[in-house]
Write a protein that holds these residues in place. Sequence first.
Motif, PDB file in Angstrom:
ATOM      1  N   ARG A   1       9.148-117.990  25.222  1.00  0.00           N
ATOM      2  CA  ARG A   1       8.298-118.669  25.989  1.00  0.00           C
ATOM      3  C   ARG A   1       8.446-118.429  27.607  1.00  0.00           C
ATOM      4  NH1 ARG A   1       7.945-125.115  23.801  1.00  0.00           N
ATOM      5  NH2 ARG A   1       6.139-125.115  25.819  1.00  0.00           N
ATOM      6  N   LEU A   2       9.601-118.003  28.304  1.00  0.00           N
ATOM      7  CA  LEU A   2       9.940-117.298  29.102  1.00  0.00           C
ATOM      8  C   LEU A   2       9.256-116.096  29.606  1.00  0.00           C
ATOM      9  CD1 LEU A   2      11.204-117.268  31.460  1.00  0.00           C
ATOM     10  CD2 LEU A   2      13.578-116.890  30.274  1.00  0.00           C
ATOM     11  N   GLU A   3       9.466-115.544  28.433  1.00  0.00           N
ATOM     12  CA  GLU A   3       9.005-114.215  28.495  1.00  0.00           C
ATOM     13  C   GLU A   3       6.555-114.199  28.778  1.00  0.00           C
ATOM     14  OE1 GLU A   3       8.528-110.515  25.635  1.00  0.00           O
ATOM     15  OE2 GLU A   3       7.528-112.171  24.561  1.00  0.00           O
TER      16      GLU A   3
ATOM     17  N   ILE B   1       6.051-116.588  30.538  1.00  0.00           N
ATOM     18  CA  ILE B   1       5.635-117.130  32.364  1.00  0.00           C
ATOM     19  C   ILE B   1       6.368-116.016  32.932  1.00  0.00           C
ATOM     20  CG2 ILE B   1       7.350-118.198  34.255  1.00  0.00           C
ATOM     21  CD1 ILE B   1       7.603-120.338  31.622  1.00  0.00           C
ATOM     22  N   CYS B   2       7.154-115.081  32.535  1.00  0.00           N
ATOM     23  CA  CYS B   2       6.818-113.976  32.984  1.00  0.00           C
ATOM     24  C   CYS B   2       5.477-113.004  32.904  1.00  0.00           C
ATOM     25  CB  CYS B   2       8.095-113.182  32.267  1.00  0.00           C
ATOM     26  SG  CYS B   2      10.235-113.476  32.890  1.00  0.00           S
ATOM     27  N   VAL B   3       5.159-112.364  31.538  1.00  0.00           N
ATOM     28  CA  VAL B   3       4.076-112.430  31.572  1.00  0.00           C
ATOM     29  C   VAL B   3       2.905-113.094  32.717  1.00  0.00           C
ATOM     30  CG1 VAL B   3       1.992-111.047  30.205  1.00  0.00           C
ATOM     31  CG2 VAL B   3       4.113-111.014  29.215  1.00  0.00           C
TER      32      VAL B   3
ATOM     33  N   ALA C   1       3.090-114.756  34.904  1.00  0.00           N
ATOM     34  CA  ALA C   1       3.719-114.880  36.606  1.00  0.00           C
ATOM     35  C   ALA C   1       3.319-112.849  37.134  1.00  0.00           C
ATOM     36  CB  ALA C   1       5.181-114.642  36.656  1.00  0.00           C
ATOM     37  N   ALA C   2       3.724-111.988  36.441  1.00  0.00           N
ATOM     38  CA  ALA C   2       3.189-110.576  36.650  1.00  0.00           C
ATOM     39  C   ALA C   2       1.657-109.973  36.517  1.00  0.00           C
ATOM     40  CB  ALA C   2       3.069-109.342  35.804  1.00  0.00           C
TER      41      ALA C   2
ATOM     42  N   GLY D   1      -0.397-115.072  28.118  1.00  0.00           N
ATOM     43  CA  GLY D   1       1.509-115.515  28.970  1.00  0.00           C
ATOM     44  C   GLY D   1       1.503-116.655  28.873  1.00  0.00           C
TER      45      GLY D   1
ATOM     46  N   ALA E   1       3.662-119.349  26.853  1.00  0.00           N
ATOM     47  CA  ALA E   1       4.437-120.527  28.015  1.00  0.00           C
ATOM     48  C   ALA E   1       4.428-121.778  27.472  1.00  0.00           C
ATOM     49  CB  ALA E   1       4.191-120.470  29.358  1.00  0.00           C
TER      50      ALA E   1
END
Length: 129
Positions: free
Chosen positions: A14-16, A18-20, A22-23, A99, A103
């Motif tokens: 799930r954090l991954e 969020i990172c995708v 955000a990127a 993403g 998330a």
Amino acid sequence: MAGETTGAVRWILRLEGICVLAAAIFFYPAPDFSWGCFALYFLAPDLSLLGYAFGSRVGAVAYNAAHSYAGAIVCLVAGFLFALPVFSCAGVIWCAHIGFDRALGYGLKYPGDFNMTHLGRIGFQSDPR
């Protein structure tokens, strides 16, 4: 259910997501893409839910195809390699959508149960006691 991700691994996935997300949001405006376009097409991959009108197996295949990073990355890379901004734009929006879903805990679907994903069951769970 076998194949369900649980515990710390689920939270890392799930954090991954969020990172995708955000990127994708960070890099989206670089080529002067319109935020109106982003808003308009952000939920487009969810049109794959229409596949469920033809049964859970077809629905799961359609949903998973539209919610896999593979297609989104191919679209994104093709757009940059061949200087096709529409593909680049679509690829970034598509990655952002996936993403966002990850998330929130919406993973790839199993064909037998709409609410069962590789990230676990989605939706309200009543207490079986």
